[in-house]
Write a protein that holds these residues in place. Structure first.
Motif, mmCIF file in Angstrom:
data_model
loop_
_atom_site.group_PDB
_atom_site.id
_atom_site.type_symbol
_atom_site.label_atom_id
_atom_site.label_comp_id
_atom_site.label_asym_id
_atom_site.label_seq_id
_atom_site.Cartn_x
_atom_site.Cartn_y
_atom_site.Cartn_z
ATOM 1 N N THR A 104 2.589 -48.076 -1.759
ATOM 2 C CA THR A 104 1.192 -47.769 -1.440
ATOM 3 C C THR A 104 0.302 -48.154 -2.614
ATOM 4 O O THR A 104 0.625 -47.855 -3.767
ATOM 5 N N LEU A 105 -0.797 -48.807 -2.306
ATOM 6 C CA LEU A 105 -1.836 -49.086 -3.288
ATOM 7 C C LEU A 105 -2.890 -47.992 -3.164
ATOM 8 O O LEU A 105 -3.488 -47.810 -2.100
ATOM 9 N N TRP A 106 -3.089 -47.262 -4.251
ATOM 10 C CA TRP A 106 -4.062 -46.179 -4.287
ATOM 11 C C TRP A 106 -5.345 -46.699 -4.932
ATOM 12 O O TRP A 106 -5.316 -47.223 -6.050
ATOM 13 N N LEU A 107 -6.460 -46.558 -4.224
ATOM 14 C CA LEU A 107 -7.765 -46.996 -4.715
ATOM 15 C C LEU A 107 -8.659 -45.772 -4.882
ATOM 16 O O LEU A 107 -8.885 -45.026 -3.920
ATOM 17 N N VAL A 108 -9.158 -45.572 -6.096
ATOM 18 C CA VAL A 108 -9.951 -44.389 -6.420
ATOM 19 C C VAL A 108 -11.373 -44.829 -6.720
ATOM 20 O O VAL A 108 -11.603 -45.690 -7.574
ATOM 21 N N THR A 109 -12.322 -44.234 -6.004
ATOM 22 C CA THR A 109 -13.718 -44.638 -6.112
ATOM 23 C C THR A 109 -14.605 -43.404 -6.205
ATOM 24 O O THR A 109 -14.116 -42.268 -6.195
ATOM 25 N N GLU A 110 -15.907 -43.603 -6.287
ATOM 26 C CA GLU A 110 -16.849 -42.489 -6.379
ATOM 27 C C GLU A 110 -16.772 -41.604 -5.132
ATOM 28 O O GLU A 110 -16.556 -42.083 -4.013
ATOM 29 N N THR A 111 -16.976 -40.307 -5.340
ATOM 30 C CA THR A 111 -17.051 -39.416 -4.202
ATOM 31 C C THR A 111 -18.183 -39.843 -3.269
ATOM 32 O O THR A 111 -19.270 -40.233 -3.711
ATOM 33 N N GLY A 112 -17.897 -39.846 -1.988
ATOM 34 C CA GLY A 112 -18.857 -40.290 -0.977
ATOM 35 C C GLY A 112 -18.761 -41.756 -0.647
ATOM 36 O O GLY A 112 -19.287 -42.200 0.379
ATOM 37 N N ARG A 113 -18.067 -42.544 -1.484
ATOM 38 C CA ARG A 113 -17.945 -43.984 -1.258
ATOM 39 C C ARG A 113 -16.691 -44.347 -0.476
ATOM 40 O O ARG A 113 -16.554 -45.481 -0.015
ATOM 41 N N GLY A 114 -15.767 -43.410 -0.349
ATOM 42 C CA GLY A 114 -14.504 -43.700 0.310
ATOM 43 C C GLY A 114 -14.638 -44.235 1.729
ATOM 44 O O GLY A 114 -14.028 -45.251 2.072
ATOM 45 N N PRO A 115 -15.411 -43.568 2.605
ATOM 46 C CA PRO A 115 -15.543 -44.077 3.973
ATOM 47 C C PRO A 115 -16.104 -45.496 4.031
ATOM 48 O O PRO A 115 -15.647 -46.306 4.844
ATOM 49 N N MET A 116 -17.087 -45.812 3.174
ATOM 50 C CA MET A 116 -17.641 -47.174 3.160
ATOM 51 C C MET A 116 -16.607 -48.179 2.667
ATOM 52 O O MET A 116 -16.485 -49.289 3.210
ATOM 53 N N LEU A 117 -15.846 -47.791 1.647
ATOM 54 C CA LEU A 117 -14.796 -48.665 1.142
ATOM 55 C C LEU A 117 -13.737 -48.897 2.204
ATOM 56 O O LEU A 117 -13.337 -50.052 2.461
ATOM 57 N N ALA A 118 -13.278 -47.829 2.839
ATOM 58 C CA ALA A 118 -12.251 -47.967 3.876
ATOM 59 C C ALA A 118 -12.755 -48.814 5.040
ATOM 60 O O ALA A 118 -12.023 -49.653 5.572
#
Length: 405
Positions: A104-118
C-alpha cells in the motif's frame, strides 16, 4: 480526518473553529513548554492530516508520472518521500508525504484535502492496476528526532504501526536543488535555519492513538508547538504558505519534493523553465518580529518596505526561545537588509446599511520585522545554469550582424 482522540485528554485545549488544525489539540495548557519538550525529542503531537491509500502493482510508477518526485524506489520502512501535484502552469495543488509498505502507498495531505486528492487520483486511473481509498480511520502522530523512533516502537509493539515517515527538510534529496545561491560567502557560508529540524510522524489507527501515546512515554504537545518549530525551520506547509499562484521555486520546495531529471509530469515545463531561464517572482523568508509591543500580525498581513507593500505573511507563531516570528512571501528582489514592517489589523464594526457593513480590516499598528532569508533574491538555484541558455549564441549573432553591416 476525524476528530483526534487526544482532544479527550483532560488538559487538551482545542483551537478556534475553522482553523486548519482544529481537529487536533492546540495545546495542553503550556504551549511554550510543549515546544521545548517537542524540540528535545520528549513529546508527541497529533497532526491535522488526511490519509489516502493507493494499492495495486502500478501504484509507484503511476504516482511518479503524476507528481514531481520519483517514487519508484520507495520501500518499507525507508522513511518515505515528499512529492507535489501541480497543475499545467506549475502551481501547487497538493503537497504529499508518501510512504510504501510493500503493498500500500500511503499519501498524507492537509486535513480537508483528502477527498479532493482521492477524487483526482481516481479520475486519473484509466486502465492502470490501482485502487484509491480514503482512510478517515488513520491518524498521524508527529515527533522530533529520537521521539519518532520511540513512537514507532510503541506502535509496533502494539501491532498497530501502519507506516513511519521522516521529513527530509531542509536537506537536498537526490534529483533536487536549493534556491540559496548568493546567500552566503566563503567567509560566512549559508546555514539553513532548519539545519537541526528532524521531524517525522507515524500512522496508526484511530482506536490505537491514545494507547500509542501512553505506551511511548512521550508528553503530549499541541499543534501550536509543532507550528512554531516548523516556522523556525522555514518549512513550507501547503495549507499556510501556498496560495493560488505559488510555484515550488518560491518556497524552496525543489529541495525535497522535486526530481529534476525523472521525466514528464504535469507542471514540469514551469519547473524547468523557471530553473533554467527565469527567476521565481517571490521568495519565502522568515521574519523575526519585534515583540515589545505585545501585538502580532495575522496570516495575510501586508509586509511593507517603507509605505510600499512587498509581501504577505503566511504563518505567525510565538517561539519559546526567540519570541514572535513568521513566514512570509516577499517580492523576490526585496533587499535583505532593508527594514520592514508588518501591518497589525483589527476589524471595525459598522452600522448595517453603511458601506462595508460586514466589517472592514483596519490597520491599527505596524510591527518591525527582520528577515532571515530562505530563498535568495538572486533567484538562482544550485542547479541553475551560470548564464541563460543560448546567451552565447545570441551575443555571437549580434556581433556577426554588426560586422555584416
Amino acid at each position: 480526518m476525524r476528530r483526534s482522540p487526544l482532544l479527550d485528554l483532560d488538559a487538551a485545549q482545542a483551537g478556534p473553529d475553522g482553523d486548519l488544525d482544529a481537529p487536533v489539540p492546540a495545546h495542553y495548557g503550556s504551549p511554550l513548554r510543549e515546544q521545548a519538550l517537542l524540540a528535545e525529542g520528549a513529546a508527541v503531537t497529533a497532526l491535522a492530516r488526511d490519509v489516502v491509500t493507493v494499492t495495486g502493482p502500478d501504484r509507484l510508477t503511476w504516482l511518479t508520472t503524476l507528481g514531481s518526485q520519483d517514487l519508484r524506489s520507495l520501500a518499507p520502512d525507508d522513511g518515505g518521500a515528499e512529492t507535489l501535484l501541480l497543475d499545467a502552469q506549475g502551481r501547487i495543488t497538493h503537497a504529499l508525504a508518501a510512504l510504501d509498505d510493500g503493498q500500500t502507498l500511503w499519501l498524507v495531505t492537509e486535513t480537508g484535502r483528502g477527498p479532493m486528492l482521492a477524487g483526482f487520483l481516481d479520475s486519473m486511473r484509466f486502465m492502470l492496476r490501482v485502487e484509491v481509498a480514503m482512510r478517515d480511520d488513520v491518524h498521524a502522530l508527529g515527533a522530533m528526532g529520537r521521539a519518532v523512533d520511540v513512537l514507532a516502537g510503541a506502535a509496533r509493539e502494539g501491532g498497530c504501526l501502519l507506516g513511519r515517515w521522516r521529513d527530509p527538510w531542509p536537506g537536498v534529496v537526490d534529483g533536487g536543488t536549493a534556491y540559496d545561491v548568493g546567500l552566503g560567502s566563503p567567509e560566512h557560508p549559508f546555514r539553513h535555519p532548519g539545519e537541526g529540524y528532524a521531524a517525522g510522524f507515524v500512522l496508526v489507527g484511530e482506536e490505537q492513538v491514545r494507547a500509542v501515546v501512553t505506551d511511548s512515554g512521550l508528553r503530549p504537545a499541541g499543534s501550536l508547538a509543532w507550528e512554531a518549530l516548523r516556522v523556525e525551520a522555514g518549512r513550507p506547509r501547503w495549507g499556510r504558505e501556498v496560495d493560488e499562484r505559488a510555484i515550488p521555486h518560491e518556497l524552496d520546495w525543489l529541495r525535497t519534493a522535486v526530481h529534476l531529471t525523472k521525466g514528464c509530469y504535469p507542471g514540469q515545463e514551469t519547473i524547468a523553465r523557471t530553473l533554467n531561464l527565469g527567476r521565481p517572482p517571490r521568495r519565502l523568508t522568515t521574519l523575526q518580529l519585534d515583540g515589545l509591543s505585545g501585538e502580532a500580525p495575522l496570516p495575510g498581513a501586508v509586509v511593507r518596505m517603507g509605505e510600499r507593500p512587498v509581501g504577505t505573511v503566511t504563518s505567525v507563531v510565538r517561539h519559546h526561545d526567540v519570541g514572535p516570528m513568521a513566514l512570509a512571501l516577499l517580492r523576490r528582489a526585496t533587499p535583505l537588509t532593508q527594514p520592514l514592517t508588518v501591518d497589525i489589523t483589527d476589524v471595525t464594526d459598522v452600522t448595517e446599511g453603511e458601506e462595508g457593513a460586514d466589517g472592514d480590516a483596519q490597520v491599527v499598528a505596524r510591527v518591525d520585522a527582520l528577515q532571515e532569508p530562505l530563498v535568495s533574491p538572486e533567484g538562482k538555484a544550485g542547479a541553475s545554469p551560470a548564464e541563460r541558455p543560448g546567451a552565447g549564441l545570441r551575443t555571437s549573432l549580434l556581433h556577426r550582424g554588426g560586422r555584416e553591416r
